[in-house]
Design a protein around this motif. Structure first.
Motif, PDB file in Angstrom:
ATOM      1  N   LEU A  80       0.771  -1.284   0.027  1.00 34.97           N
ATOM      2  CA  LEU A  80      -0.005  -0.131   0.162  1.00 34.97           C
ATOM      3  C   LEU A  80       0.978   1.100  -0.139  1.00 34.97           C
ATOM      4  O   LEU A  80       1.618   1.538   1.053  1.00 34.97           O
ATOM      5  CB  LEU A  80      -0.900  -0.096   1.075  1.00 34.97           C
ATOM      6  CG  LEU A  80      -1.927   1.296   1.082  1.00 34.97           C
ATOM      7  CD1 LEU A  80      -2.965   1.046  -0.090  1.00 34.97           C
ATOM      8  CD2 LEU A  80      -2.504   1.300   2.539  1.00 34.97           C
ATOM      9  N   GLN A  81       1.008   1.973  -1.096  1.00 32.96           N
ATOM     10  CA  GLN A  81       1.706   3.120  -1.359  1.00 32.96           C
ATOM     11  C   GLN A  81       0.844   4.157  -0.837  1.00 32.96           C
ATOM     12  O   GLN A  81      -0.263   4.472  -1.371  1.00 32.96           O
ATOM     13  CB  GLN A  81       2.339   3.485  -2.762  1.00 32.96           C
ATOM     14  CG  GLN A  81       3.197   4.650  -2.795  1.00 32.96           C
ATOM     15  CD  GLN A  81       4.198   4.625  -2.179  1.00 32.96           C
ATOM     16  OE1 GLN A  81       4.882   3.670  -2.006  1.00 32.96           O
ATOM     17  NE2 GLN A  81       4.648   5.735  -1.491  1.00 32.96           N
ATOM     18  N   MET A  82       1.362   5.139   0.171  1.00 33.23           N
ATOM     19  CA  MET A  82       0.300   6.013   0.622  1.00 33.23           C
ATOM     20  C   MET A  82       1.147   7.326   0.356  1.00 33.23           C
ATOM     21  O   MET A  82       2.311   7.764   1.219  1.00 33.23           O
ATOM     22  CB  MET A  82      -0.066   5.933   2.230  1.00 33.23           C
ATOM     23  CG  MET A  82      -0.739   4.375   2.490  1.00 33.23           C
ATOM     24  SD  MET A  82      -0.987   4.359   4.372  1.00 33.23           S
ATOM     25  CE  MET A  82       0.529   4.352   4.913  1.00 33.23           C
ATOM     26  N   ASN A  83       0.274   8.264  -0.200  1.00 34.72           N
ATOM     27  CA  ASN A  83       1.163   9.647  -0.454  1.00 34.72           C
ATOM     28  C   ASN A  83       0.158  10.664   0.000  1.00 34.72           C
ATOM     29  O   ASN A  83      -1.085  10.244   0.183  1.00 34.72           O
ATOM     30  CB  ASN A  83       1.365   9.816  -1.878  1.00 34.72           C
ATOM     31  CG  ASN A  83       2.144   8.715  -2.593  1.00 34.72           C
ATOM     32  OD1 ASN A  83       3.168   8.388  -1.840  1.00 34.72           O
ATOM     33  ND2 ASN A  83       2.094   8.347  -3.943  1.00 34.72           N
ATOM     34  N   SER A  84       0.479  11.828   0.317  1.00 31.26           N
ATOM     35  CA  SER A  84      -0.148  13.251   0.573  1.00 31.26           C
ATOM     36  C   SER A  84      -0.973  12.803   1.736  1.00 31.26           C
ATOM     37  O   SER A  84      -2.146  13.086   1.908  1.00 31.26           O
ATOM     38  CB  SER A  84      -1.430  13.350  -0.545  1.00 31.26           C
ATOM     39  OG  SER A  84      -0.553  13.713  -1.706  1.00 31.26           O
TER      40      SER A  84
END
Length: 121
Positions: A80-84
């Protein structure tokens, strides 16, 4: 016996990024769906993102455009890539794995212990 282990959580400032990993191991014939849930203090566990065995994905409205789920079938791993990231993303993140565990198709659901994500403002 199937084990599901999450990693990658931590403390990050708002606007930052984290990448969660979840690896399933043990007596697995095949993994069907994999997903990420989260639970904040005092709130119910909610679905964040899910991915099928053919890599179709589904996201909660609150994370669309910011989070990306992916999987490596050869490694029985989901990411799970979590940005912002926002402070409201703070929660314990759990991995959910639906695995076929016998040759005749018995399917079980397995949960990891969770990894904490804390986003400071």
């Amino acid at each position: 016996q199937v084990q599901v282990v999450e990693s990658g959580g931590g403390l990050v400032q708002a606007g930052g990024s984290l990448r969660l990993s979840c690896a399933a191991s043990g007596s697995i014939i095949r993994i069907n769906g994999m997903s990420w849930y989260r639970q904040a203090p005092g709130k119910q566990r909610e679905l964040v993102a899910a991915i099928t065995s053919t890599s179709s994905t589904n996201y909660a409205d609150s994370v669309k455009g910011r989070f990306t789920i992916s999987r490596d079938n050869a490694k029985n791993t989901v990411y799970l890539q979590m940005n912002s990231l926002k402070p409201e993303d703070t929660a314990l993140y759990y991995c959910n794995t639906v695995a076929v565990v016998t040759a005749w198709g018995v399917t079980n659901v397995y949960w990891g212990q969770g990894t904490q994500v804390t986003v400071s403002s």
